[in-house]
Motif scaffolding. Structure first.
Motif, PDB file in Angstrom:
ATOM      1  N   SER A 187      13.419  -9.936  -2.440  1.00 45.42           N
ATOM      2  CA  SER A 187      14.283  -9.499  -3.437  1.00 45.42           C
ATOM      3  C   SER A 187      15.464  -9.324  -2.315  1.00 45.42           C
ATOM      4  O   SER A 187      15.440  -9.279  -1.300  1.00 45.42           O
ATOM      5  N   ARG A 188      16.768  -8.941  -3.264  1.00 51.08           N
ATOM      6  CA  ARG A 188      17.701  -8.406  -2.377  1.00 51.08           C
ATOM      7  C   ARG A 188      17.736  -7.324  -1.433  1.00 51.08           C
ATOM      8  O   ARG A 188      18.274  -7.326  -0.451  1.00 51.08           O
ATOM      9  N   ALA A 189      16.977  -6.138  -2.042  1.00 50.92           N
ATOM     10  CA  ALA A 189      16.747  -5.019  -1.303  1.00 50.92           C
ATOM     11  C   ALA A 189      16.007  -5.303  -0.117  1.00 50.92           C
ATOM     12  O   ALA A 189      16.236  -4.667   0.969  1.00 50.92           O
ATOM     13  N   GLU A 190      15.089  -6.350  -0.151  1.00 52.63           N
ATOM     14  CA  GLU A 190      14.007  -6.549   0.838  1.00 52.63           C
ATOM     15  C   GLU A 190      14.636  -7.245   1.842  1.00 52.63           C
ATOM     16  O   GLU A 190      14.579  -7.114   3.042  1.00 52.63           O
ATOM     17  N   ARG A 191      15.479  -8.189   1.419  1.00 51.20           N
ATOM     18  CA  ARG A 191      16.565  -9.266   2.337  1.00 51.20           C
ATOM     19  C   ARG A 191      17.284  -8.146   3.358  1.00 51.20           C
ATOM     20  O   ARG A 191      17.404  -8.468   4.408  1.00 51.20           O
ATOM     21  N   PHE A 192      17.954  -7.083   2.754  1.00 48.97           N
ATOM     22  CA  PHE A 192      18.866  -6.292   3.386  1.00 48.97           C
ATOM     23  C   PHE A 192      18.075  -5.474   4.389  1.00 48.97           C
ATOM     24  O   PHE A 192      18.302  -5.254   5.458  1.00 48.97           O
ATOM     25  N   GLU A 193      16.929  -5.020   3.931  1.00 50.10           N
ATOM     26  CA  GLU A 193      16.265  -4.147   4.947  1.00 50.10           C
ATOM     27  C   GLU A 193      15.671  -4.949   5.895  1.00 50.10           C
ATOM     28  O   GLU A 193      15.802  -4.561   7.206  1.00 50.10           O
ATOM     29  N   LEU A 194      15.401  -6.132   5.755  1.00 49.23           N
ATOM     30  CA  LEU A 194      14.875  -7.055   6.704  1.00 49.23           C
ATOM     31  C   LEU A 194      15.981  -7.623   7.998  1.00 49.23           C
ATOM     32  O   LEU A 194      15.873  -7.604   9.061  1.00 49.23           O
ATOM     33  N   SER A 195      17.203  -7.466   6.960  1.00 48.58           N
ATOM     34  CA  SER A 195      18.250  -7.955   8.235  1.00 48.58           C
ATOM     35  C   SER A 195      18.599  -6.639   8.931  1.00 48.58           C
ATOM     36  O   SER A 195      19.119  -6.707  10.070  1.00 48.58           O
ATOM     37  N   GLU A 196      18.396  -5.581   8.331  1.00 46.59           N
ATOM     38  CA  GLU A 196      18.748  -4.175   9.129  1.00 46.59           C
ATOM     39  C   GLU A 196      17.793  -4.249  10.520  1.00 46.59           C
ATOM     40  O   GLU A 196      18.133  -3.910  11.630  1.00 46.59           O
ATOM     41  N   ARG A 197      16.586  -4.322  10.146  1.00 44.38           N
ATOM     42  CA  ARG A 197      15.396  -4.253  11.074  1.00 44.38           C
ATOM     43  C   ARG A 197      15.627  -5.600  11.964  1.00 44.38           C
ATOM     44  O   ARG A 197      15.458  -5.322  13.402  1.00 44.38           O
ATOM     45  N   GLY A 198      16.081  -6.673  11.435  1.00 44.21           N
ATOM     46  CA  GLY A 198      16.472  -7.793  12.336  1.00 44.21           C
ATOM     47  C   GLY A 198      17.548  -7.664  13.391  1.00 44.21           C
ATOM     48  O   GLY A 198      17.764  -8.105  14.362  1.00 44.21           O
ATOM     49  N   LEU A 199      18.643  -6.738  12.915  1.00 41.52           N
ATOM     50  CA  LEU A 199      19.592  -6.486  13.798  1.00 41.52           C
ATOM     51  C   LEU A 199      19.414  -5.559  15.035  1.00 41.52           C
ATOM     52  O   LEU A 199      19.863  -5.687  16.120  1.00 41.52           O
ATOM     53  N   ARG A 200      18.105  -4.703  14.758  1.00 45.85           N
ATOM     54  CA  ARG A 200      17.894  -3.925  15.825  1.00 45.85           C
ATOM     55  C   ARG A 200      17.057  -4.772  16.689  1.00 45.85           C
ATOM     56  O   ARG A 200      17.174  -4.531  18.018  1.00 45.85           O
ATOM     57  N   LEU A 201      16.389  -5.791  16.255  1.00 51.13           N
ATOM     58  CA  LEU A 201      15.588  -6.586  17.354  1.00 51.13           C
ATOM     59  C   LEU A 201      16.591  -7.704  18.038  1.00 51.13           C
ATOM     60  O   LEU A 201      16.482  -7.860  19.056  1.00 51.13           O
ATOM     61  N   LEU A 202      17.758  -7.893  17.196  1.00 48.75           N
ATOM     62  CA  LEU A 202      18.830  -8.902  17.923  1.00 48.75           C
ATOM     63  C   LEU A 202      19.386  -8.118  19.081  1.00 48.75           C
ATOM     64  O   LEU A 202      19.667  -8.563  20.393  1.00 48.75           O
ATOM     65  N   ALA A 203      19.370  -6.760  19.038  1.00 44.94           N
ATOM     66  CA  ALA A 203      20.007  -6.064  20.243  1.00 44.94           C
ATOM     67  C   ALA A 203      18.929  -6.044  21.438  1.00 44.94           C
ATOM     68  O   ALA A 203      19.466  -5.669  22.674  1.00 44.94           O
ATOM     69  N   LEU A 204      17.642  -6.337  21.457  1.00 45.65           N
ATOM     70  CA  LEU A 204      16.551  -6.228  22.503  1.00 45.65           C
ATOM     71  C   LEU A 204      16.797  -7.687  22.942  1.00 45.65           C
ATOM     72  O   LEU A 204      16.097  -8.015  23.904  1.00 45.65           O
ATOM     73  N   ALA A 205      17.092  -8.944  22.404  1.00 49.45           N
ATOM     74  CA  ALA A 205      17.178 -10.331  22.708  1.00 49.45           C
ATOM     75  C   ALA A 205      17.933 -10.472  24.053  1.00 49.45           C
ATOM     76  O   ALA A 205      18.952 -10.131  24.080  1.00 49.45           O
TER      77      ALA A 205
END
Length: 366
Positions: free
Chosen positions: A107-125
């Motif tokens: 869903s849109r809400a799930e996609r947004f939550e996933l993107s926020e978590r992904g942004l935190r992961l991106l900071a570790l790459a």
């Protein structure tokens, strides 16, 4: 300002995760550092496997709870943070793949939550290639959520995250991914005309997008490397059964250079609807595309594959697009419930249009 603030706040969550893990270890027998890293690496592999399993189960009729996904993502963040800067490192390609898989049917809400978590992961790459892999996946997840810029209207939270990912990719010189994403955002907005294409169906027959005129169309892009996309498209057959007597068309699109492997997948899954094979095609068809460059994607005669996939700017596996009977984009990357609801609404809209068109003109009172 919003983007900088979002990026600056990223380390806070990771500090808490590491502290919690360290506290837990304080009550356990001391192990060697190498053993700890090996355990975290195995833990990440387990998290990725679980996420991919959940991504498939979403479409298979099993009970699906986003909390299960969120819990696995929490654990993935924790272990990736613990491995950051170590020789072992985290499997960033696998993380990017799992993130894409979970987004299929979200869903849109799930996609947004996933993107926020992904942004935190991106900071570790740690490496450029890792940033490109994770960042590219995040752009694809965020594209359907990104609202057009309107003067005087604050940007949406999803747009701010999208810009933060763009900034990170720009730092590592990932201009190709940035340009491709921006092109999809600009050309595949709701309300825009769907790109025309000339492709081949699974039997090798030429098929033009114009042949779907007057029908509500669901385009599902799938790939054999994405189990979630295969499961999602297999579940799309329910739409064909539900709307068999309506002006509706389900179209599956796969980009492949191995026709035999492609046909084997079709036989295994028995997908419903029309199937398009975006693989190597004849020089004659390539020449015809080149002549119609003003209407179709401009390509060279030697370029392969040619078809719906490049016309739609290479969507991620599992992406779904809904077109109304006039070929206008009305929805992208929807949850299953929202997909079914939109198709039904568009069919009602088209049936009403047909009814009015067939009605005799009102007689004049004179």
């Amino acid at each position: 300002m919003g983007i900088k603030l979002a990026v600056l706040l990223l380390p806070i969550g990771f500090t808490g995760a590491v502290d919690a893990q360290d506290a837990a270890r304080g009550t356990a027998p001391t192990r060697g550092v190498a053993a700890d890293f090996d355990a975290e690496a195995r833990g990440i592999d387990a998290h990725l496997a679980s996420l991919e399993r959940l991504a498939v189960e979403r479409h298979a009729g099993a009970d699906f709870l986003w909390d299960d996904v969120a819990g696995r993502l929490d654990a993935l963040e924790r272990d990736a943070a613990l491995l950051a800067g170590t020789e072992a490192g985290a499997p960033w390609g696998g993380i990017a793949h799992a993130v894409r898989e979970i987004a299929v049917g979200a869903s849109r809400a799930e996609r947004f939550e996933l993107s926020e978590r992904g942004l935190r992961l991106l900071a570790l790459a740690p490496e450029r290639a890792d940033v490109r892999a994770v960042g590219g996946a995040l752009l694809e997840i965020l594209e359907p959520l990104r609202a057009p810029n309107v003067v005087g209207v604050p940007e949406s939270p999803a747009t701010l995250v999208y810009r933060a990912v763009l900034a990170r990719l720009d730092e590592v010189g990932a201009s190709a991914a940035i340009d491709a994403s921006r092109a999809r955002v600009a050309r595949l907005q709701r309300g825009a005309a769907g790109p025309r294409f000339l492709a081949r169906d699974s039997a090798g027959n030429e098929l033009r997008s114009a042949e779907f005129a007057g029908r509500v169309v669901v385009l599902r892009f799938w790939d054999a490397s994405s189990e979630a996309s295969l499961a999602a498209h297999a579940a799309d057959a329910e739409l064909v059964r539900s709307f068999w007597d309506a002006p509706f068309e389900l179209v599956g699109v796969a980009s492949s250079t191995d026709r035999q492997a492609y046909l084997a997948v079709l036989e295994e899954f028995g997908f419903g609807g029309t199937q398009l094979f975006d693989g190597p095609i004849s020089t004659h068809l390539a020449d015809e595309l080149a002549k119609d460059a003003h209407r179709f994607v401009a390509v060279s005669a030697s370029a392969t594959p040619i078809g719906a996939t490049p016309a739609w700017l290479d969507p991620a596996p599992g992406s779904v697009v809904v077109l109304d009977a006039q070929g206008i984009i009305r929805g992208r990357d929807l949850s299953r419930d929202r997909l079914r609801s939109l198709v039904r609404s568009l069919l009602d809209e088209e049936n009403e249009r047909r009814r009015q068109a067939a009605a005799p003109p009102a007689r004049s009172s004179r």
